[in-house]
Design an enzyme around this catalytic site. Structure first.
Site, short mmCIF file in Angstrom:
data_model
loop_
_atom_site.label_atom_id
_atom_site.label_comp_id
_atom_site.label_asym_id
_atom_site.label_seq_id
_atom_site.Cartn_x
_atom_site.Cartn_y
_atom_site.Cartn_z
N GLN A 240 0.83 -1.21 0.00
CA GLN A 240 0.00 0.00 0.00
C GLN A 240 0.87 1.26 0.00
OE1 GLN A 240 -3.30 -1.96 2.89
NE2 GLN A 240 -3.68 0.20 2.47
N ARG A 387 -9.68 -0.22 7.52
CA ARG A 387 -10.70 0.70 7.03
C ARG A 387 -11.04 1.81 8.01
NH1 ARG A 387 -14.35 -0.95 2.16
NH2 ARG A 387 -14.62 1.15 1.39
N CYS A 388 -10.02 2.38 8.59
CA CYS A 388 -10.22 3.57 9.38
C CYS A 388 -8.88 4.22 9.48
CB CYS A 388 -10.75 3.25 10.77
SG CYS A 388 -9.48 2.88 11.94
N GLU A 763 -12.99 5.29 4.16
CA GLU A 763 -13.07 4.65 5.47
C GLU A 763 -14.32 5.04 6.24
OE1 GLU A 763 -8.44 4.68 6.52
OE2 GLU A 763 -9.52 6.50 6.96
N1 PCD Z 1 -14.76 13.41 -2.07
C1 PCD Z 1 -14.39 12.27 -2.64
C2 PCD Z 1 -13.55 11.39 -1.89
C3 PCD Z 1 -13.16 10.21 -2.48
N2 PCD Z 1 -13.57 9.88 -3.73
C4 PCD Z 1 -13.10 8.62 -4.32
O1 PCD Z 1 -13.35 7.54 -3.48
C5 PCD Z 1 -12.20 6.65 -3.44
C6 PCD Z 1 -11.59 6.55 -2.01
O2 PCD Z 1 -10.98 7.76 -1.70
P1 PCD Z 1 -10.29 8.10 -0.33
O3 PCD Z 1 -11.28 8.18 0.77
O4 PCD Z 1 -9.41 9.24 -0.54
O5 PCD Z 1 -9.40 6.82 0.05
P2 PCD Z 1 -8.07 6.26 -0.66
O6 PCD Z 1 -6.90 6.85 0.04
O7 PCD Z 1 -8.18 6.37 -2.10
O8 PCD Z 1 -8.18 4.76 -0.31
C7 PCD Z 1 -7.89 4.27 0.98
C8 PCD Z 1 -9.17 3.71 1.62
O9 PCD Z 1 -9.89 2.94 0.65
C9 PCD Z 1 -10.96 2.13 1.18
N3 PCD Z 1 -11.72 1.62 0.10
C10 PCD Z 1 -11.29 0.46 -0.55
N4 PCD Z 1 -11.91 0.08 -1.67
C11 PCD Z 1 -11.49 -1.01 -2.32
N5 PCD Z 1 -12.16 -1.41 -3.43
N6 PCD Z 1 -10.44 -1.77 -1.87
C12 PCD Z 1 -9.77 -1.41 -0.75
O10 PCD Z 1 -8.75 -2.12 -0.35
C13 PCD Z 1 -10.20 -0.29 -0.03
N7 PCD Z 1 -9.59 0.08 1.16
C14 PCD Z 1 -10.28 1.02 1.99
C15 PCD Z 1 -9.32 1.62 2.97
S1 PCD Z 1 -8.90 0.73 4.32
MO1 PCD Z 1 -6.95 1.65 5.26
O11 PCD Z 1 -5.80 0.93 4.34
O12 PCD Z 1 -7.28 0.55 6.63
O13 PCD Z 1 -6.06 2.78 6.31
S2 PCD Z 1 -7.78 3.48 3.93
C16 PCD Z 1 -8.79 2.87 2.79
C17 PCD Z 1 -11.19 7.22 -4.43
O14 PCD Z 1 -11.36 6.61 -5.68
C18 PCD Z 1 -11.59 8.67 -4.51
O15 PCD Z 1 -11.16 9.32 -5.59
C19 PCD Z 1 -14.42 10.74 -4.44
O16 PCD Z 1 -14.81 10.43 -5.56
N8 PCD Z 1 -14.80 11.94 -3.87
CU LIG Z 2 -7.76 2.40 12.52
#
Ligand code: PCD
Ligand SMILES: [Cu+]
Length: 809
Positions: A240, A387-388, A763
Site C-alpha cells: 500500500q 478501514r479507518c 473509510e
Molecule cells: N470526495 C471524494 C472522496 C473520495 N472519492 C473517491 O473515493 C475513493 C476513495 O478515496 P479516499 O477516501 O481518498 O481513500 P483512498 O486513500 O483512495 O483509499 C484508501 C481507503 O480505501 C478504502 N476503500 C477500498 N476500496 C477497495 N475497493 N479496496 C480497498 O482495499 C479499499 N480500502 C479502503 C481503505 S482501508 Mo486503510 O488501508 O485501513 O487505512 S484506507 C482505505 C477514491 O477513488 C476517490 O477518488 C471521491 O470520488 N470523492
Molecule cells: Cu484504525
C-alpha cells in the site's frame, strides 16, 4: 466546427470531470480476468518460498534441523535466523519504532510466527519440505490477556529489559513493566477529573473493541528479483506504500535506493492489511540475493489471518459527565491496547495510538483526557487501521457508545442528546479538547436530514409498541434503532506532525500533456480497488479541460512515479488528490501564457473556460487546450520552455474531517439471536464529490465491513494462544445473504483548505457503521435494562444477552 455550437455545459459534460459518475476504467480489465496481481507474475527460473511456522504461542526454539527438508527434490535452501544474522537481517524495524524478528531468533512469541523459510523449485516441493524441518521447542507460559501481561513476571521480550530485568525505554518513552510498550496521553487529566468529580451526572462504561482482521480477497505476497549483472533489485509486492517500502528495503539491506525498483501491481483489496512490512518480503529478497534467481512468496488464507496485520484489540474504559439537561462537560478515556508480540502498529510515528485522541467525536466537549497503554502479549503483531484512519474506528466506537450509555443514565433520547452536544456550524474551524482542529462541518443539517429521512419519531413509536407487544406475549421479536454520528480524520498529514519512520507524509502527482492533447499522470499513491485511475483523471479533466478518457493514470512503480507515502487512512484524495489539482493548475498557468502568446494578447487578457482559454470580452477568439498542447511542442514561444508538464509535492496544511449520520433499523429474534437488518440509512459528507458512483460503492463496501466487524468477525485466541478463527469457516465474511439494502445520502461541506474542497470517504462508512450496527443491537434491549455488551454481536452472543436479561424465562 461542431465545437462552436456546444454550450460550455456540453463541453464540460464531455470531459467527464468532477461530479460525474464516470464508469470505472479499471473494470474493463478486472471483469475480463486481465488484472495483473503479484501471483500473476511469472519469471524465468523463479523459485518459491514457504514458511515453517510456530505451532506455539510462546516457546524457546532450541534447535532447527533442516537435513531431511533439504533432501526433498527441488528444495534449494532452508533459511533460518542464523543465516540472516550475519547480514543483520534477522530482525527488522517496525513502523512503530519497535523491531521484529524476521525469523525466530531463539524464541517465538505468537502462534504462526515465521521460524524458517524454505526455498524450492515449486510451491509443492516447498510445502513438502516445510513439513520436514524439525524444530525443537520448549514451551513457555502463554499470556493472551493484556491486563495479566502487566502483572506477570513472565518477560515476553527479553530484548527490551536490562541485565536486572528492568524495562528499558521504548520508542515512545519510559515503560513501567517489561510487557508494557508505552503510555501515550492527550488532554488535561487533573482538570478532567475535577469536572467529572463535581458533575451532576456521570456515566461509566468499559468496552472491548475486539481483535479482527482486514482479510482482503488477495493475501499478501511478493516477488523479488535480484539481477546480479546490473546490481538491480526489482521487488513486486502487495504494497500500500511502495515508495516507503523502497526506502526501508534500501536502509535495511544496504542496497542503494536507485538500485531498487518496487512495483505494486494490481492489488486485490488492502484495507490496511498491506501497509506494514512482513517477513515474507524480507525473506524473498534475501533468497533472491542468495540464489541469484527470482523468488516468489504468497501467503495462504490461514497465514494471512493468523500472522499479518490484525486490527483493534482495544480495551476502553470511559467516563462521561453532563448536566442534568444533557450538556456534556467532560470525557475521560483510558485504553489498554493489546499489540501482540511486537509493536508493529501502522501509525504516524508521533502517534503510538494513532488518532485515538479524536475520541471526543462530533461533540463540543470542553474538557477531556485520554491515556493509552500499549502492551505486549503472545498474539500476532499488527495494529493496522482496518478501514479507518489510525484508530479512528476505535475512537468513534468509544464515543458513540458512551453517548448511548449517557442517554440511558439521563433517561433521554439518544438522538436528542447528540443534537444538543454537536459542534455548531459556526464553531468551525473547531479546536478540540484533545488537540485537533476540525476543518469544516455542518452536523445539525446532516443529522436533521437523516432523522427526517428515516422518520425517526415514527420509528421510536413503533419500537415502543413492539416492546409492549413483547411484554404482552404477542411477539418474540424486538426492534433496535441504531444511531451514529461520526467525524473521521483523514489525509495524513501535515509533514510537520505526521511522518512514517521519518518520511514526511506529503504526496505527489506528476502530469505530462502529450503534443496531441492527451496526457499521462502519475501519483505517489496506489489504488487497491478504490478506482484512482477513474477519479484522479476526473480532477485533471476539470482543472485543465482535457477529457478524462484521454488521460492515462499510473501508480505503484517507484521507477516512474514521484515519491509519495501511499494509500491508507483515506489519504489519497486529501493529499494526492490535492497534489493532482495543484499540478494541473501549474499546467493551466503555463497554458495561459501559451494561449496569450498565440492570441497575441497579454496573459491577463485571457481566461479559462472549461477546455480553452478565451480572450476576455471576445468569446469568438480562443485556443483550446488541444491547440495549446500542440503549440507547446511545435513552436518556439519566447520566454517559455517547450513541453507541457508539471509535478506537485503537496504538504497539506491540515487533515480533512469528513462526517456522517447513520441509522440502522434492526429486528432481533429473541429466541435465536438472529438480527434482521430492515433498514440502513447512511448520509456521508466528504466535501466536494469527485465521482458519486465510486463514493456510493465505497460506502457500500465500508458498511459491509462494518457489519462484519460488529456482527461476528473476530480473531479469537484460546488461553494457549491458539488462533481459533484462522480460516474462513470461522472468520465471518458477510455475503449477499447477510448484507441489507443500503440507502445512501449526502450533504456537501467542502474542506476549506483542500484545493478542490474534497475530503476522504473510503473509510468513513466503516468508522460510522460499526457503532451504528452495534448500537442497533444494544438499543433493542435498552427497554429491558441493557446498558452495554461487547461486540461482535454474533447470534450466540445476542441470544446470550437476551438470556442474561431473563427474556427466555
Ligand atoms: N470526495 C471524494 C472522496 C473520495 N472519492 C473517491 O473515493 C475513493 C476513495 O478515496 P479516499 O477516501 O481518498 O481513500 P483512498 O486513500 O483512495 O483509499 C484508501 C481507503 O480505501 C478504502 N476503500 C477500498 N476500496 C477497495 N475497493 N479496496 C480497498 O482495499 C479499499 N480500502 C479502503 C481503505 S482501508 Mo486503510 O488501508 O485501513 O487505512 S484506507 C482505505 C477514491 O477513488 C476517490 O477518488 C471521491 O470520488 N470523492
Ligand atoms: Cu484504525
Amino acid at each position: 466546427m461542431k465545437d462552436e455550437v456546444q454550450t460550455p455545459e456540453d463541453r464540460a459534460a464531455g470531459l467527464k470531470g468532477m461530479g460525474c459518475s464516470r464508469k470505472r476504467v479499471e473494470d474493463v480489465r478486472f471483469t475480463q480476468g486481465k488484472g495483473n496481481y503479484v501471483d500473476d507474475i511469472k519469471l524465468d527460473g523463479m523459485l518459491f518460498g514457504d514458511f515453517v511456522r510456530s505451532p506455539y504461542a510462546h516457546a524457546r526454539v532450541k534447535s532447527i534441523n533442516s537435513e531431511e527438508a533439504m533432501k526433498v527434490p527441488g528444495v534449494v535452501a532452508v533459511i533460518t535466523a542464523a543465516d540472516l544474522e550475519p547480514l543483520g537481517l534477522h530482525w527488522m524495524p517496525t513502523l512503530a519504532g519497535d523491531k521484529q524478528m524476521v525469523l525466530a531468533d531463539g524464541k517465538v512469541l505468537f502462534q504462526g510466527q515465521e521460524v524458517a523459510f524454505v526455498v524450492a523449485e515449486d510451491r509443492y516441493a516447498a510445502a513438502d519440505a516445510v513439513e520436514l524441518v524439525e524444530v525443537e521447542y520448549e514451551e513457555l507460559p502463554v499470556i493472551v490477556d493484556p491486563f495479566e501481561a502487566l502483572k506477570s513476571d513472565v518477560v515476553l521480550r527479553e530484548d527490551t529489559v536490562d541485565e536486572n530485568g528492568k524495562a528499558t525505554d521504548g520508542a515512545h518513552g519510559p515503560r513501567n513493566h517489561p510487557n508494557h510498550i508505552f503510555t501515550w496521553e492527550a488532554g488535561e487529566e487533573a482538570e478532567t477529573n475535577a469536572v467529572i468529580d463535581s458533575a451532576e451526572v456521570v456515566a461509566e462504561e468499559t468496552m472491548y473493541y475486539h481483535r479482527t482482521h482486514p482479510c482482503p480477497l488477495e493475501t499478501c505476497g511478493s516477488v523479488a528479483s535480484m539481477d546480479k549483472v546490473t546490481g538491480k533489485l526489482t521487488l513486486w509486492g502487495t504494497f500500500q506504500a511502495p515508495h516507503a517500502i523502497r526506502t526501508v528495503v534500501s536502509l535495511i539491506s544496504g542496497i542503494a535506493e536507485h538500485n531498487i525498483r518496487v512495483i505494486s501491481p494490481d492489488i486485490g483489496g488492502g484495507f490496511g492489511n498491506k501497509v506494514g512490512a512482513y517477513s515474507g518480503y524480507v525473506c524473498s529478497v534475501v533468497a533472491s540475493i542468495v540464489t541469484g534467481r527470482p523468488v516468489k512468496w504468497i501467503e495462504d488464507r490461514m497465514e494471512n489471518l493468523m500472522t499479518t496485520a490484525f486490527a483493534r484489540d482495544y480495551w476502553m474504559k470511559g467516563k462521561i459527565s453532563a448536566t442534568k439537561e444533557g450538556k456534556i462537560t467532560g470525557l475521560h478515556c483510558h485504553v489498554t491496547a493489546d499489540h501482540g508480540g511486537f509493536d508493529a502498529c501502522a501509525d504516524p510515528t508521533k502517534f503510538p495510538a494513532g488518532f485515538m485522541n479524536i475520541c471526543t467525536g462530533s461533540y463540543d466537549i470542553p474538557t477531556a483526557y485520554l491515556a493509552v497503554d500499549g502492551v505486549y502479549t503472545n498474539k500476532a503483531p499488527g495494529g493496522v487501521s482496518y478501514r479507518c484512519s489510525f484508530r479512528v474506528t476505535e475512537a468513534v466506537y468509544f464515543i458513540e457508545r458512551m453517548i448511548e450509555v449517557l442517554a440511558i443514565k439521563l433517561n433521554m433520547d439518544a438522538a436528542e442528546l447528540r443534537r444538543i452536544n454537536f459542534i455548531k456550524k459556526e464553531q468551525f474551524p473547531y479546536q478540540s479538547a484533545l488537540g485537533w482542529e476540525y476543518d469544516s462541518g455542518d452536523y445539525h443539517t446532516a443529522w436533521d436530514k437523516a432523522m427526517k429521512a428515516v422518520d425517526y419519531d415514527g420509528l421510536r413509536a413503533e419500537q415502543a409498541q413492539r416492546v409492549e407487544d413483547f411484554k404482552a406475549g404477542k411477539t418474540r421479536s424486538l426492534m433496535g434503532i441504531g444511531l451514529s454520528f461520526f467525524t473521521e480524520i483523514v489525509g495524513a498529514g501535515p509533514v510537520k506532525n505526521c511522518d512514517i519512520l521519518g518520511l514526511g507524509m506529503f504526496d505527489s502527482c506528476e502530469i505530462r500533456i502529450h503534443p496531441t492533447g492527451s496526457a499521462i499522470a502519475r501519483l505517489g499513491t496506489i489504488s487497491q480497488g478504490q478506482g484512482h485511475a477513474t477519479t484522479f483523471s476526473q480532477i485533471i479533466a476539470s482543472e485543465i479541460g482535457i477529457p478524462a478518457d484521454d488521460i492515462t493514470l499510473e501508480e505503484g512503480d517507484t521507477d516512474t512515479a514521484p515519491y509519495g507515502l501511499g494509500t491508507y487512512g483515506s489519504r489519497s484524495t486529501p493529499v494526492a488528490g490535492a497534489a493532482t489539482a495543484m499540478a494541473a493548475r501549474k499546467i493551466r498557468a503555463k497554458a495561459q501564457m501559451i494561449a496569450a502568446y498565440l492570441l497575441e494578447v497579454h496573459d491577463d487578457d485571457v481566461e479559462f473556460d472549461v477546455d480553452r482559454f478565451v480572450v476576455k470580452g471576445a468569446p469568438e477568439r480562443f485556443k483550446t487546450m488541444k491547440e495549446i498542447a500542440f503549440a507547446a511542442y511545435n513552436q518556439a514561444i519566447p520566454g517559455i520552455e517547450p513541453g507541457l508538464e508539471a509535478v506537485s509535492y503537496y504538504d497539506p496544511p491540515n487533515m480533512t474531517y469528513p462526517f456522517g449520520a447513520y441509522v440502522c433499523v434492526m429486528d432481533i429474534d429473541v429466541d435465536t439471536g438472529v438480527p434482521d437488518i430492515r433498514r440502513f440509512y447512511a448520509l456521508d459528507d466528504c466535501g466536494t464529490r469527485i465521482n458519486p458512483m465510486i463514493i456510493e460503492g465505497q460506502v457500500h463496501g465500508g458498511l459491509t465491513e462494518a457489519l462484519a466487524v460488529a456482527l461476528g468477525q473476530e480473531i479469537a485466541y484460546d488461553e494457549m494462544g491458539n488462533v481459533k478463527t484462522g480460516t474462513l469457516m470461522d472468520f465471518f465474511l458477510p455475503t449477499a445473504w447477510e448484507v441489507p439494502n443500503y440507502e445512501t445520502d449526502y450533504t456537501v461541506t467542502p474542506s476549506p483548505h483542500h484545493p478542490i474542497g474534497a475530503k476522504g470517504v473510503g473509510e468513513s462508512p466503516h468508522v460510522g457503521g460499526v457503532p451504528c450496527f452495534s448500537n442497533a443491537v444494544q438499543d433493542a434491549f435498552r427497554a429491558f435494562g441493557l446498558t452495554h455488551t461487547n461486540m461482535p454481536h454474533d447470534h450466540w452472543r445476542i441470544w446470550k444477552t437476551a438470556n442474561d436479561l431473563g427474556l427466555h424465562d
